[in-house]
Design a protein around this motif. Structure first.
Motif: not given
Length: 226
Positions: A132-156
């Motif tokens: 892979x050239x890149x990994x995209x880590x979703x920090x919200x559940x996909x599908x809509x804009x304007x959602x709040x960042x999921x804090x556990x993403x930092x650990x991921x």
């Protein structure tokens, strides 16, 4: 690593699509234009097709960063490559033959990326990570804009960096969802290289200034220096 730039990829999902040319001109100091492709099946929303990718490539120098949120990436990835995508992300959860898709993307001269939903562990990528050239880590559940960042993403993100070091891989790491200048430094410090930002860019009257704020915050997260 400290000297590598943090890339900014404003998400066109939040742009004024009736004035796309002006919106692209307003973010010309960014690095990529992030294009969310939603099919109404993998996610409930319905957005862009290959014509949007072609339109972005005709306008300016921004790379077309295409995120396929679709049930059939195996069948449709070629449409977006033909339209001029520079980077293509597809979801591990939706792909039947992810290695084949990666090979197809590379054969077209584009960068290949795999996206992970918040509930998908980074270990799911281990067998493919070196391709892979890149990994995209979703920090919200996909599908809509304007959602709040999921804090556990930092650990991921930290887990992903450790996995990359263990297997000897060095993909870029992109983060998408709830990213703004208030949390960008923490996101970059945890391991991100590319910041996707929608409303935190297109929701501001001065798009260029919003891009610069994100860039400064990313630099702080990478170097610890304001």
């Amino acid at each position: 690593m400290e000297d590598a730039p943090v890339l900014i990829a404003p998400s066109l999902l939040s742009a004024d699509l009736l004035d796309l040319r002006s919106e692209l001109e307003a973010i010309e100091t960014a690095d990529w234009a992030h294009i969310d492709v939603m099919d109404g099946h993998y996610v409930p929303n319905l957005t862009f097709g290959p014509a949007m990718v072609a339109a972005v490539r005709r306008q300016g120098d921004l790379a077309a960063d295409v995120h396929l949120m679709v049930t059939n990436p195996d069948e449709c990835v070629g449409l977006y490559l033909d339209a001029g995508a520079d980077v293509v992300s597809f979801h591990m959860e939706a792909a039947r033959h992810p290695h084949r898709i990666v090979s197809q993307i590379h054969a077209a001269g584009a960068k290949a990326a795999v996206a992970l939903n918040p509930g998908t562990p980074v270990g799911a990528l281990e067998a493919l990570l070196g391709e892979l050239d890149m990994v995209l880590v979703m920090s919200v559940d996909p599908g809509f804009g304007g959602q709040s960042f999921i804090p556990s993403t930092l650990g991921k993100l930290r887990d992903l960096r450790r996995l990359c070091e263990r297997v000897g891989a060095a993909p870029l790491v992109e983060v998408d969802g709830g990213v703004g200048d208030v949390n960008a430094a923490d996101i970059v410090a945890a391991g991100a290289d590319v910041l996707v930002a929608g409303s935190s860019v297109f929701g501001r009257p001065d798009r260029a200034a919003a891009v610069e704020r994100l860039r400064r915050a990313g630099y702080l997260g990478r170097t610890g220096r304001a």
